[in-house]
Write an enzyme that holds these catalytic residues in place. Structure first.
Site, mmCIF file in Angstrom:
data_model
loop_
_atom_site.group_PDB
_atom_site.id
_atom_site.type_symbol
_atom_site.label_atom_id
_atom_site.label_comp_id
_atom_site.label_asym_id
_atom_site.label_seq_id
_atom_site.Cartn_x
_atom_site.Cartn_y
_atom_site.Cartn_z
ATOM 1 N N ASN A 7 0.835 -1.129 -0.213
ATOM 2 C CA ASN A 7 -0.042 0.308 0.151
ATOM 3 C C ASN A 7 1.117 1.363 0.595
ATOM 4 O O ASN A 7 1.679 1.290 1.040
ATOM 5 C CB ASN A 7 -0.640 -0.087 1.324
ATOM 6 C CG ASN A 7 -1.976 0.890 1.064
ATOM 7 O OD1 ASN A 7 -2.031 1.985 0.760
ATOM 8 N ND2 ASN A 7 -2.808 1.270 2.104
ATOM 9 N N ARG A 90 -2.433 -2.292 -3.246
ATOM 10 C CA ARG A 90 -3.985 -1.361 -3.256
ATOM 11 C C ARG A 90 -3.780 -0.211 -3.963
ATOM 12 O O ARG A 90 -2.907 1.179 -3.958
ATOM 13 C CB ARG A 90 -3.420 -1.016 -1.749
ATOM 14 C CG ARG A 90 -5.090 0.155 -1.043
ATOM 15 C CD ARG A 90 -5.543 0.187 0.015
ATOM 16 N NE ARG A 90 -6.395 0.609 0.217
ATOM 17 C CZ ARG A 90 -6.916 0.644 1.384
ATOM 18 N NH1 ARG A 90 -6.104 1.006 2.370
ATOM 19 N NH2 ARG A 90 -7.966 2.154 1.575
ATOM 20 N N HIS A 179 -13.342 3.200 -0.203
ATOM 21 C CA HIS A 179 -13.402 1.874 1.098
ATOM 22 C C HIS A 179 -13.706 0.598 0.230
ATOM 23 O O HIS A 179 -14.351 -0.142 0.705
ATOM 24 C CB HIS A 179 -14.421 2.750 2.856
ATOM 25 C CG HIS A 179 -13.628 3.114 3.461
ATOM 26 N ND1 HIS A 179 -13.773 5.069 3.089
ATOM 27 C CD2 HIS A 179 -11.328 3.889 3.612
ATOM 28 C CE1 HIS A 179 -13.353 4.910 4.081
ATOM 29 N NE2 HIS A 179 -11.964 4.907 4.141
ATOM 30 N N HIS A 209 -18.184 1.747 7.707
ATOM 31 C CA HIS A 209 -16.114 1.682 7.701
ATOM 32 C C HIS A 209 -16.189 3.277 8.612
ATOM 33 O O HIS A 209 -16.245 4.394 8.355
ATOM 34 C CB HIS A 209 -15.723 2.092 6.440
ATOM 35 C CG HIS A 209 -13.810 1.882 6.495
ATOM 36 N ND1 HIS A 209 -13.417 0.064 6.175
ATOM 37 C CD2 HIS A 209 -13.130 2.686 7.081
ATOM 38 C CE1 HIS A 209 -12.016 1.203 6.342
ATOM 39 N NE2 HIS A 209 -11.897 2.161 6.967
ATOM 40 N N GLY A 211 -14.074 5.146 9.965
ATOM 41 C CA GLY A 211 -12.072 5.853 10.951
ATOM 42 C C GLY A 211 -11.652 6.780 10.333
ATOM 43 O O GLY A 211 -12.749 7.218 11.546
ATOM 44 N N ARG A 242 -11.883 15.470 8.013
ATOM 45 C CA ARG A 242 -11.860 15.987 6.688
ATOM 46 C C ARG A 242 -13.206 16.682 6.764
ATOM 47 O O ARG A 242 -13.872 15.887 7.928
ATOM 48 C CB ARG A 242 -12.326 14.502 5.887
ATOM 49 C CG ARG A 242 -10.707 14.334 4.720
ATOM 50 C CD ARG A 242 -11.101 13.338 3.945
ATOM 51 N NE ARG A 242 -9.776 12.114 4.132
ATOM 52 C CZ ARG A 242 -10.056 10.755 3.620
ATOM 53 N NH1 ARG A 242 -11.293 10.443 3.081
ATOM 54 N NH2 ARG A 242 -9.016 10.391 3.439
ATOM 55 N N PHE A 285 -10.624 9.836 17.927
ATOM 56 C CA PHE A 285 -11.899 9.486 18.963
ATOM 57 C C PHE A 285 -11.566 9.225 20.191
ATOM 58 O O PHE A 285 -12.348 10.272 21.324
ATOM 59 C CB PHE A 285 -12.908 8.426 18.657
ATOM 60 C CG PHE A 285 -13.493 8.751 16.847
ATOM 61 C CD1 PHE A 285 -12.929 9.620 15.934
ATOM 62 C CD2 PHE A 285 -15.099 9.616 17.245
ATOM 63 C CE1 PHE A 285 -13.587 9.940 14.944
ATOM 64 C CE2 PHE A 285 -16.181 9.532 15.956
ATOM 65 C CZ PHE A 285 -15.140 10.341 14.820
ATOM 66 N N GLY A 334 -15.840 2.314 14.372
ATOM 67 C CA GLY A 334 -16.776 0.891 14.351
ATOM 68 C C GLY A 334 -16.233 0.052 15.346
ATOM 69 O O GLY A 334 -16.950 -0.607 15.931
ATOM 70 N N GLU A 384 -8.856 -5.546 4.944
ATOM 71 C CA GLU A 384 -8.466 -5.301 3.219
ATOM 72 C C GLU A 384 -7.278 -6.019 2.845
ATOM 73 O O GLU A 384 -7.923 -6.083 2.030
ATOM 74 C CB GLU A 384 -8.546 -3.560 3.374
ATOM 75 C CG GLU A 384 -9.390 -2.416 4.003
ATOM 76 C CD GLU A 384 -9.151 -1.342 3.942
ATOM 77 O OE1 GLU A 384 -8.728 -1.358 4.834
ATOM 78 O OE2 GLU A 384 -9.451 -0.464 2.663
HETATM 79 P P1 AMP Z 1 -8.376 3.515 10.695
HETATM 80 O O1 AMP Z 1 -8.145 4.774 9.666
HETATM 81 O O2 AMP Z 1 -9.321 2.908 10.416
HETATM 82 O O3 AMP Z 1 -7.340 2.928 11.020
HETATM 83 O O4 AMP Z 1 -8.862 4.000 12.351
HETATM 84 C C1 AMP Z 1 -8.508 4.892 13.554
HETATM 85 C C2 AMP Z 1 -9.131 5.692 14.210
HETATM 86 O O5 AMP Z 1 -9.442 5.061 15.246
HETATM 87 C C3 AMP Z 1 -8.282 7.067 14.825
HETATM 88 O O6 AMP Z 1 -8.217 8.014 14.924
HETATM 89 C C4 AMP Z 1 -9.395 7.256 16.375
HETATM 90 O O7 AMP Z 1 -10.288 7.516 16.286
HETATM 91 C C5 AMP Z 1 -10.232 5.319 16.129
HETATM 92 N N1 AMP Z 1 -9.615 4.971 17.060
HETATM 93 C C6 AMP Z 1 -9.087 3.518 17.332
HETATM 94 N N2 AMP Z 1 -9.367 3.319 18.746
HETATM 95 C C7 AMP Z 1 -10.143 3.499 19.432
HETATM 96 C C8 AMP Z 1 -10.847 3.179 20.566
HETATM 97 N N3 AMP Z 1 -10.224 2.420 21.488
HETATM 98 N N4 AMP Z 1 -11.383 3.411 20.788
HETATM 99 C C9 AMP Z 1 -12.043 5.168 20.311
HETATM 100 N N5 AMP Z 1 -11.702 6.077 18.469
HETATM 101 C C10 AMP Z 1 -10.750 4.437 18.760
#
Ligand code: AMP
Length: 397
Positions: A7, A90, A179, A209, A211, A242, A285, A334, A384
């Site tokens: 990636n 990817r 995604h 999704h 994230g 964003r 978050f 999520g 993924e």
């Molecule tokens: P991703 O883009 O799927 O890797 O998601 C990253 C985001 O997931 C981070 O910026 C966090 O905001 C959120 N995240 C990861 N772990 C947690 C958690 N235990 N509780 C709340 N948010 C989380």
């Protein structure tokens, strides 16, 4: 088959070496600061992580470093690159050219190049990764897996924008969605969880999704009928940094006040907006929850806004599909943020969603709706890389 998954970003390159049949991961890692100086982090399950500063003027040196660390008698997991059966990449944007993954040929590369205007940051970086692998492993089979491909089943009413039709016909302006590899994995897992993998006809699934980047997809019969991202990944609901959809009048208004050009304006919408923009605290978050709990009102508002917009999308997709059998939460937020899942799914009882608070709060539980909930709610970790490995193996058999 043993597949190397790449990636490539503009200054980074993530890799994973895995078994496409079992999903076992042999090694994974990250090259950072490509074009600046260069740093490699290499992880092998059960071993200590390896961190090395290695000059990486281009993606070629990054791939060379990845192969060296994988071949090294101490840090490695292979004794020859022959043990890599194929490489899966990817690729962000496949435009309307790709509705599925493809073996990388000259034509495939030319088509990815044609899609650069849609993915100006990502597609050139993805191509650098592809070319670096071609140079480092001549003759090795390679496959491109597109973030947009799974969404190509959308009907025109979902993908057309209400602007003059000529911009769709001549310039390809339409909703593409992103995604896709994650939504495809989730769609498959949702059908399994519903016991409908062999007869998906009539199933209605909403894949969430959530994230750092976030999107929703409405999936009927296992096929996408609508999704929240658009021509680019800035569209939809607010994300980490964003904005999601905004009234275009805002652009003219702010550009007028501050004398910004469109690049500066888009940088604000891409990098400084979303829950970070509202809160002024963080895009993460976990930080927002901590800040909200200690009384930060803007952090609380950012979380409330996020949940509200996701809930609205769920309602609109239920309306578009004429019902819903399952809602699935995946990706960083999520999968991990039980409170956010609860906020989003509460108040949807009118459409048959009844959450089980205890299940929702228990890590590792897949079904988080109540026994008598008409709509099933699941938490399913996305994968993924496994999808990319499976596609690559299938196409290189
Ligand atoms: P991703 O883009 O799927 O890797 O998601 C990253 C985001 O997931 C981070 O910026 C966090 O905001 C959120 N995240 C990861 N772990 C947690 C958690 N235990 N509780 C709340 N948010 C989380």
């Amino acid at each position: 088959m043993k597949i190397l998954i790449i990636n490539a970003g503009s200054s980074s390159l993530k890799y994973q070496f895995m078994d496409s049949d079992t999903g076992d991961v042999y090694a994974k890692g990250l090259c950072e600061r490509i074009g600046i100086d260069g740093r490699l982090t290499h992880k092998v399950p059960g071993r200590e992580n390896v961190c090395r500063d290695i000059p990486m003027p281009t993606h070629n040196e990054a791939i060379t470093a990845v192969l060296e660390v994988m071949l090294d008698p101490v840090t490695g997991v292979i004794s020859s690159t022959d043990e890599i059966d194929a490489v899966g990449h990817r690729v962000l944007h496949g435009g309307a050219e790709f509705s599925e993954s493809c073996v990388i040929t000259d034509e495939c590369i030319a088509a990815i190049e044609r899609c650069i205007p849609f993915g100006p940051l990502h597609n050139p970086a993805n191509l650098m990764g592809i070319r670096a692998c071609m140079e480092a492993m001549p003759g090795k089979k390679q496959v491109a897996v597109f973030d947009t491909a799974f969404h190509m089943t959308m009907p025109p009413r979902a993908y057309i924008y209400a602007i003059p039709y000529e911009y769709y016909e001549k310039d390809g302006v339409r909703r593409y969605g992103f995604h896709g590899t994650s939504h495809r994995y989730i769609a498959g897992q949702a059908l399994r969880a519903l016991g409908r993998e062999n007869n998906p006809e009539g199933t209605k699934v909403i894949s969430c999704h959530l994230g750092n980047g976030s999107s929703l997809a409405a999936i009927v019969d296992g096929k996408v009928i609508d999704t929240s991202m658009g021509l680019g990944p800035l569209a939809g609901f607010p994300m980490g940094t964003r904005s999601g959809d905004v009234d275009p009048t805002i652009l003219e208004y702010l550009m007028g006040i501050y004398g910004w050009d469109i690049k500066t304006m888009l940088n604000v919408l891409n990098k400084k907006s979303g829950v970070l923009g509202i809160s002024g605290v963080s895009s993460d978050f976990r930080d927002l929850t901590a800040a909200a709990e200690s009384g930060n009102e803007r952090a609380a508002l950012a979380l409330e806004k996020f949940a509200y917009e996701v809930k609205k999308y769920i309602g609109s997709y239920a309306a578009a599909m004429g019902g819903v059998d399952a809602i699935v939460f995946t990706a960083g937020v999520g999968e991990n943020d039980a409170a956010m899942r609860m906020r989003i799914a509460s108040g949807l009882e009118y459409m048959g969603v009844k959450m089980d608070a205890e299940r929702n709060a228990t890590r590792g539980v897949e079904e988080i709706s109540a026994e008598d909930s008409k709509v099933k709610v699941f938490v399913i970790p996305t994968n993924e890389e496994l999808m990319i490995a499976m596609d690559t193996a299938e196409l290189c058999k």
